[in-house]
Design a protein around this motif. Structure first.
Motif, PDB file in Angstrom:
ATOM      1  N   ASP A   6      -2.383  15.312   3.650  1.00  0.00           N
ATOM      2  CA  ASP A   6      -1.309  16.323   2.811  1.00  0.00           C
ATOM      3  C   ASP A   6      -1.943  17.159   1.932  1.00  0.00           C
ATOM      4  O   ASP A   6      -2.338  16.776   0.657  1.00  0.00           O
ATOM      5  CB  ASP A   6      -0.475  15.119   2.161  1.00  0.00           C
ATOM      6  CG  ASP A   6       0.665  15.487   1.571  1.00  0.00           C
ATOM      7  OD1 ASP A   6       0.686  17.067   1.348  1.00  0.00           O
ATOM      8  OD2 ASP A   6       1.713  14.681   1.064  1.00  0.00           O
ATOM      9  N   LYS A   7      -2.131  18.345   2.333  1.00  0.00           N
ATOM     10  CA  LYS A   7      -2.924  19.362   1.490  1.00  0.00           C
ATOM     11  C   LYS A   7      -2.097  19.595   0.156  1.00  0.00           C
ATOM     12  O   LYS A   7      -2.629  20.023  -0.769  1.00  0.00           O
ATOM     13  CB  LYS A   7      -2.696  20.640   2.362  1.00  0.00           C
ATOM     14  CG  LYS A   7      -3.788  20.640   3.625  1.00  0.00           C
ATOM     15  CD  LYS A   7      -3.826  21.910   4.064  1.00  0.00           C
ATOM     16  CE  LYS A   7      -4.724  21.914   5.319  1.00  0.00           C
ATOM     17  NZ  LYS A   7      -5.124  23.236   5.874  1.00  0.00           N
ATOM     18  N   ARG A   9      -0.852  17.532  -1.709  1.00  0.00           N
ATOM     19  CA  ARG A   9      -1.328  16.326  -2.609  1.00  0.00           C
ATOM     20  C   ARG A   9      -2.749  16.345  -2.996  1.00  0.00           C
ATOM     21  O   ARG A   9      -3.266  15.785  -4.146  1.00  0.00           O
ATOM     22  CB  ARG A   9      -0.952  14.938  -2.065  1.00  0.00           C
ATOM     23  CG  ARG A   9       0.543  14.555  -1.926  1.00  0.00           C
ATOM     24  CD  ARG A   9       0.626  13.159  -1.476  1.00  0.00           C
ATOM     25  NE  ARG A   9       1.601  12.441  -2.497  1.00  0.00           N
ATOM     26  CZ  ARG A   9       1.901  11.274  -2.221  1.00  0.00           C
ATOM     27  NH1 ARG A   9       1.406  10.609  -1.360  1.00  0.00           N
ATOM     28  NH2 ARG A   9       2.583  10.830  -3.072  1.00  0.00           N
ATOM     29  N   CYS A  10      -3.720  16.939  -2.072  1.00  0.00           N
ATOM     30  CA  CYS A  10      -4.966  16.753  -2.537  1.00  0.00           C
ATOM     31  C   CYS A  10      -5.461  17.781  -3.642  1.00  0.00           C
ATOM     32  O   CYS A  10      -5.037  19.025  -3.720  1.00  0.00           O
ATOM     33  CB  CYS A  10      -5.756  17.291  -1.029  1.00  0.00           C
ATOM     34  SG  CYS A  10      -7.625  17.324  -1.373  1.00  0.00           S
ATOM     35  N   THR A  11      -6.414  17.296  -4.541  1.00  0.00           N
ATOM     36  CA  THR A  11      -6.778  18.236  -5.511  1.00  0.00           C
ATOM     37  C   THR A  11      -8.261  18.341  -5.368  1.00  0.00           C
ATOM     38  O   THR A  11      -8.917  18.941  -6.354  1.00  0.00           O
ATOM     39  CB  THR A  11      -6.268  17.367  -6.909  1.00  0.00           C
ATOM     40  OG1 THR A  11      -7.251  15.893  -6.781  1.00  0.00           O
ATOM     41  CG2 THR A  11      -5.123  17.119  -7.003  1.00  0.00           C
ATOM     42  N   LEU A  13     -11.141  16.506  -5.293  1.00  0.00           N
ATOM     43  CA  LEU A  13     -11.995  15.933  -6.109  1.00  0.00           C
ATOM     44  C   LEU A  13     -13.363  15.398  -5.626  1.00  0.00           C
ATOM     45  O   LEU A  13     -14.333  15.360  -5.904  1.00  0.00           O
ATOM     46  CB  LEU A  13     -11.371  14.624  -6.629  1.00  0.00           C
ATOM     47  CG  LEU A  13     -10.235  14.520  -7.696  1.00  0.00           C
ATOM     48  CD1 LEU A  13      -9.552  13.322  -7.895  1.00  0.00           C
ATOM     49  CD2 LEU A  13     -10.766  15.332  -8.962  1.00  0.00           C
ATOM     50  N   SER A  31     -10.943  23.373  -1.662  1.00  0.00           N
ATOM     51  CA  SER A  31     -10.030  22.755  -0.606  1.00  0.00           C
ATOM     52  C   SER A  31     -10.764  21.663   0.311  1.00  0.00           C
ATOM     53  O   SER A  31     -11.934  21.948   0.480  1.00  0.00           O
ATOM     54  CB  SER A  31      -9.279  23.860   0.099  1.00  0.00           C
ATOM     55  OG  SER A  31     -10.174  24.692   0.830  1.00  0.00           O
ATOM     56  N   CYS A  54      -9.112   7.652  -2.417  1.00  0.00           N
ATOM     57  CA  CYS A  54      -8.393   9.161  -2.731  1.00  0.00           C
ATOM     58  C   CYS A  54      -7.371   8.709  -3.844  1.00  0.00           C
ATOM     59  O   CYS A  54      -6.247   7.984  -3.493  1.00  0.00           O
ATOM     60  CB  CYS A  54      -7.721   9.500  -1.602  1.00  0.00           C
ATOM     61  SG  CYS A  54      -6.742  11.045  -1.882  1.00  0.00           S
ATOM     62  N   PRO A  55      -7.440   9.221  -5.066  1.00  0.00           N
ATOM     63  CA  PRO A  55      -6.506   9.065  -6.157  1.00  0.00           C
ATOM     64  C   PRO A  55      -5.294   9.493  -6.078  1.00  0.00           C
ATOM     65  O   PRO A  55      -4.291   9.251  -6.444  1.00  0.00           O
ATOM     66  CB  PRO A  55      -7.256   9.572  -7.549  1.00  0.00           C
ATOM     67  CG  PRO A  55      -8.113  10.411  -6.869  1.00  0.00           C
ATOM     68  CD  PRO A  55      -8.568  10.066  -5.600  1.00  0.00           C
ATOM     69  N   THR A  56      -4.837  10.549  -5.186  1.00  0.00           N
ATOM     70  CA  THR A  56      -3.681  11.182  -4.854  1.00  0.00           C
ATOM     71  C   THR A  56      -2.914  10.861  -3.634  1.00  0.00           C
ATOM     72  O   THR A  56      -1.954  11.529  -3.377  1.00  0.00           O
ATOM     73  CB  THR A  56      -3.844  12.616  -4.934  1.00  0.00           C
ATOM     74  OG1 THR A  56      -4.653  13.092  -3.869  1.00  0.00           O
ATOM     75  CG2 THR A  56      -4.648  13.398  -6.243  1.00  0.00           C
ATOM     76  N   GLU A  57      -3.539   9.845  -2.956  1.00  0.00           N
ATOM     77  CA  GLU A  57      -3.083   9.483  -1.618  1.00  0.00           C
ATOM     78  C   GLU A  57      -2.715  10.691  -0.785  1.00  0.00           C
ATOM     79  O   GLU A  57      -1.883  10.564   0.003  1.00  0.00           O
ATOM     80  CB  GLU A  57      -1.692   8.472  -2.092  1.00  0.00           C
ATOM     81  CG  GLU A  57      -2.141   7.337  -2.850  1.00  0.00           C
ATOM     82  CD  GLU A  57      -0.919   6.509  -3.145  1.00  0.00           C
ATOM     83  OE1 GLU A  57       0.186   6.995  -2.813  1.00  0.00           O
ATOM     84  OE2 GLU A  57      -1.086   5.384  -3.495  1.00  0.00           O
ATOM     85  N   ALA A  58      -3.636  11.298  -0.505  1.00  0.00           N
ATOM     86  CA  ALA A  58      -3.381  12.630   0.235  1.00  0.00           C
ATOM     87  C   ALA A  58      -4.014  12.352   1.636  1.00  0.00           C
ATOM     88  O   ALA A  58      -3.437  13.225   2.481  1.00  0.00           O
ATOM     89  CB  ALA A  58      -4.219  13.926  -0.432  1.00  0.00           C
TER      90      ALA A  58
END
Length: 66
Positions: A6-7, A9-11, A13, A31, A54-58
């Motif tokens: 899920d782009k 949500r991805c940061t 990291l 990216s 993954c802390p953003t659940e991406a």
């Protein structure tokens, strides 16, 4: 099984890259690139670790039906 990103949500990291570098790489622009989206049974534990980290659940794994 396939890796789904899920782009939105991805940061970028890079935790997933550090845990499963055959599957994930942070590009020069920050990216996330999914290098391989097909997950075999042999690679599943490594990919699931990266997803759990993954802390953003991406990321997630889409399992084949049946």
């Amino acid at each position: 099984m396939k890796v789904m990103l899920d782009k939105a949500r991805c940061t970028g990291l890079g935790i997933c890259e550090s845990l499963a570098s055959d599957f994930f790489e942070i590009d020069d622009d920050g990216s996330l690139l999914v290098l391989k989206d097909e997950v075999t049974d042999a690679d599943l534990m490594e990919v699931e670790e990266a997803i759990a980290g993954c802390p953003t659940e991406a990321l997630r794994v889409l399992r084949d039906a049946g």
